[in-house]
Design a protein around this motif. Sequence first.
Motif, PDB file in Angstrom:
ATOM      1  N   ALA A  39       0.826  -1.204   0.000  1.00  0.00           N
ATOM      2  CA  ALA A  39       0.000   0.000   0.000  1.00  0.00           C
ATOM      3  C   ALA A  39       0.861   1.255   0.000  1.00  0.00           C
ATOM      4  O   ALA A  39       0.525   2.260  -0.649  1.00  0.00           O
ATOM      5  CB  ALA A  39      -0.928  -0.007   1.206  1.00  0.00           C
ATOM      6  N   ALA A  40       1.988   1.238   0.732  1.00  0.00           N
ATOM      7  CA  ALA A  40       2.878   2.394   0.762  1.00  0.00           C
ATOM      8  C   ALA A  40       3.492   2.639  -0.618  1.00  0.00           C
ATOM      9  O   ALA A  40       3.600   3.791  -1.083  1.00  0.00           O
ATOM     10  CB  ALA A  40       3.971   2.178   1.790  1.00  0.00           C
ATOM     11  N   ALA A  51       0.141  10.988   2.971  1.00  0.00           N
ATOM     12  CA  ALA A  51       0.624   9.600   3.033  1.00  0.00           C
ATOM     13  C   ALA A  51       1.462   9.366   4.288  1.00  0.00           C
ATOM     14  O   ALA A  51       1.340   8.319   4.951  1.00  0.00           O
ATOM     15  CB  ALA A  51       1.433   9.281   1.779  1.00  0.00           C
ATOM     16  N   ALA A  52       2.314  10.330   4.649  1.00  0.00           N
ATOM     17  CA  ALA A  52       3.167  10.156   5.832  1.00  0.00           C
ATOM     18  C   ALA A  52       2.342  10.135   7.110  1.00  0.00           C
ATOM     19  O   ALA A  52       2.676   9.423   8.065  1.00  0.00           O
ATOM     20  CB  ALA A  52       4.191  11.281   5.887  1.00  0.00           C
ATOM     21  N   ALA A  53       1.247  10.914   7.160  1.00  0.00           N
ATOM     22  CA  ALA A  53       0.407  10.937   8.355  1.00  0.00           C
ATOM     23  C   ALA A  53      -0.342   9.630   8.556  1.00  0.00           C
ATOM     24  O   ALA A  53      -0.848   9.363   9.651  1.00  0.00           O
ATOM     25  CB  ALA A  53      -0.594  12.094   8.275  1.00  0.00           C
ATOM     26  N   ASN A  54      -0.405   8.805   7.495  1.00  0.00           N
ATOM     27  CA  ASN A  54      -1.077   7.512   7.593  1.00  0.00           C
ATOM     28  C   ASN A  54      -0.107   6.343   7.440  1.00  0.00           C
ATOM     29  O   ASN A  54      -0.523   5.226   7.130  1.00  0.00           O
ATOM     30  CB  ASN A  54      -2.172   7.413   6.524  1.00  0.00           C
ATOM     31  CG  ASN A  54      -3.339   8.336   6.810  1.00  0.00           C
ATOM     32  OD1 ASN A  54      -4.157   8.078   7.682  1.00  0.00           O
ATOM     33  ND2 ASN A  54      -3.409   9.425   6.065  1.00  0.00           N
ATOM     34  N   THR A  55       1.173   6.609   7.636  1.00  0.00           N
ATOM     35  CA  THR A  55       2.190   5.565   7.592  1.00  0.00           C
ATOM     36  C   THR A  55       2.512   5.119   9.004  1.00  0.00           C
ATOM     37  O   THR A  55       2.856   5.951   9.866  1.00  0.00           O
ATOM     38  CB  THR A  55       3.464   6.073   6.896  1.00  0.00           C
ATOM     39  OG1 THR A  55       3.139   6.473   5.559  1.00  0.00           O
ATOM     40  CG2 THR A  55       4.521   4.978   6.853  1.00  0.00           C
ATOM     41  N   ARG A  56       2.390   3.828   9.263  1.00  0.00           N
ATOM     42  CA  ARG A  56       2.612   3.298  10.608  1.00  0.00           C
ATOM     43  C   ARG A  56       4.100   3.286  10.947  1.00  0.00           C
ATOM     44  O   ARG A  56       4.951   3.126  10.070  1.00  0.00           O
ATOM     45  CB  ARG A  56       2.017   1.893  10.728  1.00  0.00           C
ATOM     46  CG  ARG A  56       0.503   1.877  10.590  1.00  0.00           C
ATOM     47  CD  ARG A  56      -0.070   0.546  10.986  1.00  0.00           C
ATOM     48  NE  ARG A  56      -1.533   0.587  10.986  1.00  0.00           N
ATOM     49  CZ  ARG A  56      -2.297   0.006  10.072  1.00  0.00           C
ATOM     50  NH1 ARG A  56      -1.734  -0.685   9.091  1.00  0.00           N
ATOM     51  NH2 ARG A  56      -3.607   0.088  10.139  1.00  0.00           N
ATOM     52  N   PRO A  74       0.514   8.310  12.707  1.00  0.00           N
ATOM     53  CA  PRO A  74       0.185   9.525  13.471  1.00  0.00           C
ATOM     54  C   PRO A  74      -1.305   9.809  13.544  1.00  0.00           C
ATOM     55  O   PRO A  74      -1.820  10.224  14.588  1.00  0.00           O
ATOM     56  CB  PRO A  74       0.939  10.616  12.708  1.00  0.00           C
ATOM     57  CG  PRO A  74       2.100   9.914  12.098  1.00  0.00           C
ATOM     58  CD  PRO A  74       1.589   8.561  11.731  1.00  0.00           C
ATOM     59  N   ASN A  75      -2.029   9.582  12.449  1.00  0.00           N
ATOM     60  CA  ASN A  75      -3.477   9.814  12.484  1.00  0.00           C
ATOM     61  C   ASN A  75      -4.180   8.819  13.399  1.00  0.00           C
ATOM     62  O   ASN A  75      -5.180   9.168  14.056  1.00  0.00           O
ATOM     63  CB  ASN A  75      -4.062   9.725  11.079  1.00  0.00           C
ATOM     64  CG  ASN A  75      -3.857  11.017  10.298  1.00  0.00           C
ATOM     65  OD1 ASN A  75      -3.595  12.067  10.869  1.00  0.00           O
ATOM     66  ND2 ASN A  75      -3.950  10.923   8.976  1.00  0.00           N
TER      67      ASN A  75
END
Length: 381
Positions: free
Chosen positions: A220-221, A274-279, A288-289
């Motif tokens: 997904a990333a 994308a970075a805010a939803n990357t674990r 972060p979200n």
Amino acid sequence: MRTRKMPLRRRLLAAFALSVSSTAVFAYMCGGAAEGWTITQIEMLTANVETQLTTFTTTFVNQMRLKFDDVVSAVGGATAQESIATKQVVDAVANSEQTLASAIKALQEADEVQKNVLDFHPVTGQGFDPCGTSLKNKTMDMAFGRVHDRAKATVGSNDMAPGRLVASTAEAMQNRLKEHRRLFCTKAEADAGLCTLSELPGGDTNAALLFEGAKPDSLAAKAREAYIQHVLGEPDGALPQAAGNTPAGQSFLIDKNRKSALLSVPAYSLARIAAANTRDATMSDKSPNEVLRLRINQYFGGKEAEAWSGQLARMADRGLVLEATKVAGLETWLRYQQYQQNQRMEANLAALLVAASAGLDETTQAAAQRAQREALSRKVQ
């Protein structure tokens, strides 16, 4: 005029004399010589009466003295008892007042101790889960602090990085197509025999993946990175060294810099989403979200909110004030994030406006040049 009363002793002697005198007269009148005998009797009786009076007087005086002494002793004893009783009453009143004062002081100290316990107890006086809340807030702030660095790295890693020129535009687009068929082959492409159906078909063209949590090395990333490149368009090819010094080459480089500047705004915005939803493994494999969602759920919905509202009912005034301060601090932090988001939106709108007005600039310049030539021709004529 008031007559003076004869003393008791004289009245007794007078009565005795009358009695004796009557006897003597009676004896004389009866013809017997009784004068000597009468005198003797009178003297004897007189002496006897005097003795009895003296004895009576002495006894009476002694009894009066004894009774007076008894009365004095009784009065003294009663006075002493009254004094003792009065002292005992005074002492009892003083002791009761001291006891009351001690009791009031003890109550005040107990109230003060109770107030201090309630004010500084971790459950009633420090707000909800003080240590856990502080750790969660710091973790959330650190998570979003990394978002900027990760987004900046993402923008600089693809072939649409600001100022980057590829060796061949056609080759770069061909590589994108190969990557698409290898990782994101759709069912239609698989049915056409172009590739093998992917686990994530069409992922590089699916914007929804930008808003879902994913690990950095996951499929997904990679789909999100490919999606951002597709949105930004095809890369620009490099110029030959000889062409770089020509007017056309320099004009191309100027336009390239302008294009890169305009595209960097949406590229950074997409990469930040994308970075805010990357674990992240350092945050228990949460993005972060997702960390932000957990913090918000503590106050709005879920089991965390039930525990939070339940503890609020047990808090003292100090605990409620601290909890209100923490909530206000979290609100301020969210407003700051929203402020940054609004800045990115304004930057995207500004870039869109500039890009949309690019054709108008050329039209305006052409019209200005035409008007200038017409004015010059009229002047010559």
